[in-house]
Scaffold this motif. Structure first.
Motif, PDB file in Angstrom:
ATOM      1  N   LEU A 108       0.825  -1.207   0.000  1.00  0.00           N
ATOM      2  CA  LEU A 108       0.000   0.000   0.000  1.00  0.00           C
ATOM      3  C   LEU A 108       0.858   1.255   0.000  1.00  0.00           C
ATOM      4  O   LEU A 108       0.511   2.252  -0.655  1.00  0.00           O
ATOM      5  N   ALA A 109       1.980   1.230   0.696  1.00  0.00           N
ATOM      6  CA  ALA A 109       2.898   2.379   0.672  1.00  0.00           C
ATOM      7  C   ALA A 109       3.454   2.576  -0.735  1.00  0.00           C
ATOM      8  O   ALA A 109       3.542   3.713  -1.228  1.00  0.00           O
ATOM      9  N   ALA A 110       3.806   1.477  -1.409  1.00  0.00           N
ATOM     10  CA  ALA A 110       4.311   1.564  -2.780  1.00  0.00           C
ATOM     11  C   ALA A 110       3.216   2.057  -3.725  1.00  0.00           C
ATOM     12  O   ALA A 110       3.478   2.877  -4.615  1.00  0.00           O
ATOM     13  N   LEU A 111       1.992   1.575  -3.534  1.00  0.00           N
ATOM     14  CA  LEU A 111       0.868   2.027  -4.356  1.00  0.00           C
ATOM     15  C   LEU A 111       0.649   3.526  -4.172  1.00  0.00           C
ATOM     16  O   LEU A 111       0.477   4.265  -5.147  1.00  0.00           O
ATOM     17  N   ALA A 112       0.648   3.988  -2.937  1.00  0.00           N
ATOM     18  CA  ALA A 112       0.453   5.416  -2.660  1.00  0.00           C
ATOM     19  C   ALA A 112       1.534   6.250  -3.353  1.00  0.00           C
ATOM     20  O   ALA A 112       1.248   7.301  -3.923  1.00  0.00           O
ATOM     21  N   ALA A 113       2.768   5.776  -3.329  1.00  0.00           N
ATOM     22  CA  ALA A 113       3.859   6.493  -3.997  1.00  0.00           C
ATOM     23  C   ALA A 113       3.630   6.549  -5.507  1.00  0.00           C
ATOM     24  O   ALA A 113       3.852   7.591  -6.139  1.00  0.00           O
ATOM     25  N   ARG A 114       3.177   5.448  -6.091  1.00  0.00           N
ATOM     26  CA  ARG A 114       2.876   5.427  -7.533  1.00  0.00           C
ATOM     27  C   ARG A 114       1.751   6.394  -7.862  1.00  0.00           C
ATOM     28  O   ARG A 114       1.821   7.143  -8.840  1.00  0.00           O
ATOM     29  N   ILE A 115       0.703   6.373  -7.036  1.00  0.00           N
ATOM     30  CA  ILE A 115      -0.453   7.241  -7.280  1.00  0.00           C
ATOM     31  C   ILE A 115      -0.053   8.711  -7.185  1.00  0.00           C
ATOM     32  O   ILE A 115      -0.532   9.544  -7.954  1.00  0.00           O
ATOM     33  N   ARG A 116       0.831   9.045  -6.269  1.00  0.00           N
ATOM     34  CA  ARG A 116       1.259  10.448  -6.115  1.00  0.00           C
ATOM     35  C   ARG A 116       2.018  10.949  -7.347  1.00  0.00           C
ATOM     36  O   ARG A 116       2.197  12.148  -7.514  1.00  0.00           O
ATOM     37  N   GLN A 117       2.426  10.054  -8.234  1.00  0.00           N
ATOM     38  CA  GLN A 117       3.074  10.442  -9.492  1.00  0.00           C
ATOM     39  C   GLN A 117       2.047  10.735 -10.593  1.00  0.00           C
ATOM     40  O   GLN A 117       2.419  11.170 -11.681  1.00  0.00           O
ATOM     41  N   THR A 118       0.771  10.497 -10.306  1.00  0.00           N
ATOM     42  CA  THR A 118      -0.289  10.746 -11.282  1.00  0.00           C
ATOM     43  C   THR A 118      -0.367  12.242 -11.574  1.00  0.00           C
ATOM     44  O   THR A 118      -0.306  13.054 -10.656  1.00  0.00           O
ATOM     45  N   PRO A 119      -0.508  12.621 -12.829  1.00  0.00           N
ATOM     46  CA  PRO A 119      -0.616  14.045 -13.157  1.00  0.00           C
ATOM     47  C   PRO A 119      -1.793  14.716 -12.422  1.00  0.00           C
ATOM     48  O   PRO A 119      -2.863  14.123 -12.283  1.00  0.00           O
ATOM     49  N   GLN A 120      -1.556  15.935 -11.968  1.00  0.00           N
ATOM     50  CA  GLN A 120      -2.600  16.688 -11.284  1.00  0.00           C
ATOM     51  C   GLN A 120      -3.778  16.891 -12.233  1.00  0.00           C
ATOM     52  O   GLN A 120      -3.610  17.048 -13.436  1.00  0.00           O
ATOM     53  N   GLY A 121      -4.969  16.854 -11.673  1.00  0.00           N
ATOM     54  CA  GLY A 121      -6.177  17.004 -12.471  1.00  0.00           C
ATOM     55  C   GLY A 121      -6.684  15.692 -13.037  1.00  0.00           C
ATOM     56  O   GLY A 121      -7.718  15.655 -13.688  1.00  0.00           O
ATOM     57  N   LYS A 122      -5.960  14.604 -12.804  1.00  0.00           N
ATOM     58  CA  LYS A 122      -6.356  13.284 -13.312  1.00  0.00           C
ATOM     59  C   LYS A 122      -6.849  12.429 -12.152  1.00  0.00           C
ATOM     60  O   LYS A 122      -6.798  12.823 -10.995  1.00  0.00           O
ATOM     61  N   ALA A 123      -7.326  11.230 -12.477  1.00  0.00           N
ATOM     62  CA  ALA A 123      -7.903  10.348 -11.461  1.00  0.00           C
ATOM     63  C   ALA A 123      -7.453   8.915 -11.689  1.00  0.00           C
ATOM     64  O   ALA A 123      -7.067   8.542 -12.804  1.00  0.00           O
ATOM     65  N   VAL A 124      -7.515   8.127 -10.613  1.00  0.00           N
ATOM     66  CA  VAL A 124      -7.214   6.698 -10.684  1.00  0.00           C
ATOM     67  C   VAL A 124      -8.275   5.929  -9.910  1.00  0.00           C
ATOM     68  O   VAL A 124      -8.952   6.488  -9.041  1.00  0.00           O
ATOM     69  N   LEU A 125      -8.395   4.654 -10.221  1.00  0.00           N
ATOM     70  CA  LEU A 125      -9.281   3.745  -9.494  1.00  0.00           C
ATOM     71  C   LEU A 125      -8.424   2.695  -8.816  1.00  0.00           C
ATOM     72  O   LEU A 125      -7.504   2.138  -9.438  1.00  0.00           O
ATOM     73  N   VAL A 126      -8.746   2.403  -7.552  1.00  0.00           N
ATOM     74  CA  VAL A 126      -8.101   1.329  -6.810  1.00  0.00           C
ATOM     75  C   VAL A 126      -9.203   0.388  -6.327  1.00  0.00           C
ATOM     76  O   VAL A 126     -10.137   0.822  -5.659  1.00  0.00           O
ATOM     77  N   VAL A 127      -9.079  -0.895  -6.666  1.00  0.00           N
ATOM     78  CA  VAL A 127     -10.055  -1.894  -6.223  1.00  0.00           C
ATOM     79  C   VAL A 127      -9.353  -2.836  -5.247  1.00  0.00           C
ATOM     80  O   VAL A 127      -8.301  -3.401  -5.560  1.00  0.00           O
ATOM     81  N   GLY A 128      -9.941  -2.982  -4.068  1.00  0.00           N
ATOM     82  CA  GLY A 128      -9.348  -3.824  -3.032  1.00  0.00           C
ATOM     83  C   GLY A 128     -10.400  -4.666  -2.333  1.00  0.00           C
ATOM     84  O   GLY A 128     -11.385  -5.082  -2.947  1.00  0.00           O
ATOM     85  N   HIS A 129     -10.207  -4.852  -1.048  1.00  0.00           N
ATOM     86  CA  HIS A 129     -11.034  -5.761  -0.250  1.00  0.00           C
ATOM     87  C   HIS A 129     -11.574  -5.039   0.979  1.00  0.00           C
ATOM     88  O   HIS A 129     -11.069  -3.975   1.358  1.00  0.00           O
ATOM     89  N   SER A 130     -12.545  -5.651   1.641  1.00  0.00           N
ATOM     90  CA  SER A 130     -13.164  -5.013   2.818  1.00  0.00           C
ATOM     91  C   SER A 130     -12.139  -4.715   3.900  1.00  0.00           C
ATOM     92  O   SER A 130     -12.280  -3.744   4.634  1.00  0.00           O
ATOM     93  N   ASN A 131     -11.102  -5.530   3.985  1.00  0.00           N
ATOM     94  CA  ASN A 131     -10.089  -5.327   5.024  1.00  0.00           C
ATOM     95  C   ASN A 131      -8.850  -4.578   4.531  1.00  0.00           C
ATOM     96  O   ASN A 131      -7.834  -4.532   5.217  1.00  0.00           O
ATOM     97  N   THR A 132      -8.934  -3.969   3.324  1.00  0.00           N
ATOM     98  CA  THR A 132      -7.775  -3.211   2.825  1.00  0.00           C
ATOM     99  C   THR A 132      -8.120  -1.816   2.298  1.00  0.00           C
ATOM    100  O   THR A 132      -7.216  -0.989   2.185  1.00  0.00           O
ATOM    101  N   ILE A 133      -9.375  -1.561   1.959  1.00  0.00           N
ATOM    102  CA  ILE A 133      -9.650  -0.271   1.302  1.00  0.00           C
ATOM    103  C   ILE A 133      -9.529   0.915   2.260  1.00  0.00           C
ATOM    104  O   ILE A 133      -9.070   1.983   1.849  1.00  0.00           O
ATOM    105  N   LEU A 134      -9.890   0.748   3.520  1.00  0.00           N
ATOM    106  CA  LEU A 134      -9.702   1.850   4.463  1.00  0.00           C
ATOM    107  C   LEU A 134      -8.213   2.075   4.736  1.00  0.00           C
ATOM    108  O   LEU A 134      -7.769   3.218   4.893  1.00  0.00           O
ATOM    109  N   GLU A 135      -7.444   1.008   4.740  1.00  0.00           N
ATOM    110  CA  GLU A 135      -6.001   1.124   4.891  1.00  0.00           C
ATOM    111  C   GLU A 135      -5.386   1.822   3.676  1.00  0.00           C
ATOM    112  O   GLU A 135      -4.402   2.549   3.793  1.00  0.00           O
ATOM    113  N   THR A 136      -5.977   1.605   2.501  1.00  0.00           N
ATOM    114  CA  THR A 136      -5.522   2.288   1.287  1.00  0.00           C
ATOM    115  C   THR A 136      -5.758   3.787   1.409  1.00  0.00           C
ATOM    116  O   THR A 136      -4.883   4.590   1.082  1.00  0.00           O
TER     117      THR A 136
END
Length: 180
Positions: A108-136
């Motif tokens: 999740l830390a690596a995912l967050a770092a990747r997402i922070r490289q997303t161009p401003q003004g754009k969006a991403v989707l993350v699909v996870g599980h009941s026990n991981t999406i709040l942690e995401t």
């Protein structure tokens, strides 16, 4: 002197007005991260890696419809059939490849770092599980918008806003696709 004054008066006509600000120029740019749990799963078919039920397939299509106008540039999913099947309708509509991630703390830390490289003004989707999406959501720097996710809850759509300034992230919760 009159010639110089006339030239100064004509400059705005020739070059436009000086530094006008538009609402778009003033509005801060953000990256939007949509975080969802996989849709309803058919555990009786394959308890280890179940497919989606008909209701789950309908929810996955509803997700694609809800986010159809969002400027999605990346789709992330854990490596399970139910999460990939939830992400597929939107990924196909946006012509994006589903990118895998690990739903543990380092992943999740690596995912967050990747997402922070997303161009401003754009969006991403993350699909996870009941026990991981709040942690995401937390890994992205936002507080949990709800305290927990029940095992029978599939309709949460979290919207995390990451400001360009590096300021604090925010998260809101809404529901999509009907039901729980």
């Amino acid at each position: 002197m009159i010639s110089a004054l006339r030239t100064l008066c004509l400059l705005p006509l020739l070059f436009g007005t000086v530094a006008s600000t538009t609402p778009e120029a003033v509005k801060p740019k953000i990256t939007t991260v949509y975080v969802v749990r996989h849709a309803e799963k058919a555990t009786e078919q394959n308890p280890q890696d179940p497919p989606l039920t008909e209701a789950g397939q309908a929810r996955a299509r509803a997700l694609a419809e809800v986010l159809r106008k969002a400027p999605i540039v990346a789709v992330y999913s854990t490596n399970t059939r139910r999460t990939k099947d939830t992400a597929t309708p939107l990924a196909e509509a946006k012509k994006r490849t589903i990118e895998p991630y690990e739903a543990n703390a380092p992943g999740l830390a690596a995912l967050a770092a990747r997402i922070r490289q997303t161009p401003q003004g754009k969006a991403v989707l993350v699909v996870g599980h009941s026990n991981t999406i709040l942690e995401t959501v937390e890994a992205l720097g936002a507080p949990r918008p709800v305290p927990t996710i029940g095992d029978d809850e599939f309709s949460y759509l979290f919207e995390v806003k990451l400001p360009a300034s590096g300021g604090p992230a925010t998260a809101t919760a809404r529901n999509y696709g009907g039901g729980k």
